[in-house]
Design an enzyme around this catalytic site. Structure first.
Site, PDB file in Angstrom:
ATOM      1  N   GLY A  40       0.828  -1.201   0.000  1.00 25.53           N
ATOM      2  CA  GLY A  40       0.000   0.000   0.000  1.00 25.53           C
ATOM      3  C   GLY A  40       0.859   1.246   0.000  1.00 25.53           C
ATOM      4  N   ASN A  41       0.275   2.357   0.399  1.00 26.12           N
ATOM      5  CA  ASN A  41       1.016   3.611   0.483  1.00 26.12           C
ATOM      6  C   ASN A  41       0.453   4.453   1.617  1.00 26.12           C
ATOM      7  OD1 ASN A  41      -1.177   5.348  -0.696  1.00 26.12           O
ATOM      8  ND2 ASN A  41      -0.762   4.055  -2.486  1.00 26.12           N
ATOM      9  N   TYR A  42       0.994   5.663   1.781  1.00 32.10           N
ATOM     10  CA  TYR A  42       0.681   6.493   2.945  1.00 32.10           C
ATOM     11  C   TYR A  42      -0.518   7.426   2.742  1.00 32.10           C
ATOM     12  CZ  TYR A  42       5.331   5.102   4.616  1.00 32.10           C
ATOM     13  OH  TYR A  42       6.412   4.402   5.032  1.00 32.10           O
ATOM     14  N   ALA A  97      -4.437   7.405  -4.604  1.00 33.25           N
ATOM     15  CA  ALA A  97      -3.063   6.937  -4.807  1.00 33.25           C
ATOM     16  C   ALA A  97      -3.124   5.430  -5.038  1.00 33.25           C
ATOM     17  CB  ALA A  97      -2.213   7.272  -3.585  1.00 33.25           C
TER      18      ALA A  97
END
Length: 396
Positions: free
Chosen positions: A208-210, A275
């Site tokens: 995943g991402n932030y 995102a």
């Protein structure tokens, strides 16, 4: 646009309080109905008799106007108003608003207000520049309030600088523009993606991402405020949205792709703020992967390019706004992405701007279109959303 609007005008203890008479006159000339709420300090600068004569309404100042049990209901005022304008607003009042210190009728009215709130600061330049004042303004913006920035000019102290309350006619125009914007997306169907996607490795791990989703959610709220029918396709985030937004929760890129391609068929515009993970594991383990050796090799394969897919689907009457987060060669990369995705414009973010992008309340953007670029200063994401939707409204 102000005809028939009900405005609560809050007046605080500033020398600029005399300008409130001109604000009242300007609002009433536009057809608005004005109810004044004034602080005790405000009455030292301008009398309730003057204000009542202009508004044709009794001025509200104290909780209890008599000793017979009659009281002024801040709750009723909060329900009555279409907008609350506090002009002039002192540093003290902004501090109380930011921290919920309800020690006068104006603050309790503000805390009960269901309508949008506009704040026109007025103070000396050093007070305005003080970190506490700036922090309070940032907090108030984060609450969704609107700040009408003071201008640079001659101040009551004899100094010259930023802190002079904006001129009354400009303040009235600001409110008029706000209400006109409420109609500019009326009836339009806007689809927005927000947040990250999670691509499973096994039942307990993911790639995943932030992304917090804050920018996308701010865009959804702004579109709703301006009359659009909003579909928000949200990745896994810890955020809530207004009941009027059609929210679709997804987790993976595949789920977001399916939801987006379906919703876009009925959309006038798509804002692709999510995102989305660019890669996912080629295989997902059905059980938790145990640590049996030092190295774990994952083979990654590309996910759907949602923006490109919608760009191919796009009809002549549809608009696409895409986002680009870059670490280098920002503008060149953004222009390439705009063309590749068939987007009308790209909202460019850069990791080189500290305190912006992921997991922050602020953002700093550049809007890249075929016509060129527009650069904006760092500001809360709620304010950035207005800039982006202003540009979208022009091409819709």
């Amino acid at each position: 646009m102000l005809k028939g609007k009900k405005i609560v005008l809050g007046i605080t203890g500033s020398i600029a309080a005399y300008k409130s008479c001109l604000i009242i006159r300007g609002l009433i000339k536009k057809g608005a109905e004005v109810q004044v709420v004034i602080t005790p300090a405000g009455k030292e600068f301008i009398t309730p008799i003057t204000l009542s004569a202009l508004t044709h309404k009794p001025v509200v100042s104290e909780f209890f106007s008599q000793r017979d049990g009659t009281w002024n209901s801040h709750v009723d005022l909060g329900l009555w108003a279409d907008a609350m304008l506090i002009a002039p607003c002192t540093a003290s009042t902004m501090g109380k608003m930011a921290h919920g210190i309800a020690d006068n009728m104006l603050i309790t009215t503000y805390l009960s207000m269901k309508a949008p709130v506009f704040i026109a600061p007025a103070m000396d330049l050093d007070m305005y520049k003080h970190p506490s004042t700036q922090a309070n303004m940032k907090t108030l913006l984060g609450y969704g309030n609107h700040i009408i920035e003071p201008e640079v000019g001659f101040l009551a102290s004899g100094l010259e600088g930023k802190g002079r309350m904006e001129e009354p006619d400009i303040i009235v125009e600001y409110l008029e523009r706000f209400f006109s914007e409420q109609e500019d997306l009326k009836g339009k169907n806007v689809m927005i993606t927000a947040g990250p996607t999670y691509e499973k490795i096994d039942p307990v791990r993911f790639i995943g991402n932030y992304s917090s989703g804050k920018m996308g959610f701010a865009l959804a709220e702004e579109c709703l405020r301006r009359g659009a029918n909003v579909t928000l396709i949200a990745g896994p985030v810890a955020l809530s949205c207004s009941p009027g937004i059609n929210r679709i929760d997804v987790e993976s890129c595949e789920e977001m792709y399916q939801a987006s391609t379906l919703a876009f068929q009925q959309a006038d515009a798509a804002i692709l703020c999510a995102a989305v993970a660019d890669f996912k594991p080629n295989a997902v383990a059905d059980r938790k992967i145990k640590r049996e050796k030092d190295d774990l090799e994952l083979r990654l394969v590309p996910t759907h390019d949602i923006a490109a897919a919608l760009g191919q689907m796009k009809q002549k009457n549809q608009r696409i706004v895409a986002f680009a987060l870059e670490t280098n060669d920002e503008e060149a990369n953004a222009q390439k992405k705009r063309q590749k995705k068939n987007a009308d414009f790209i909202v460019l973010n850069s990791t080189r701007n500290p305190g912006t992008t992921f997991r922050t309340d602020d953002n700093q953007i550049t809007i890249i279109s075929e016509k060129g670029k527009k650069e904006y200063e760092k500001k809360p994401k709620t304010e950035v959303a207005k800039d982006i939707i202003n540009e979208l409204a022009k091409i819709l």
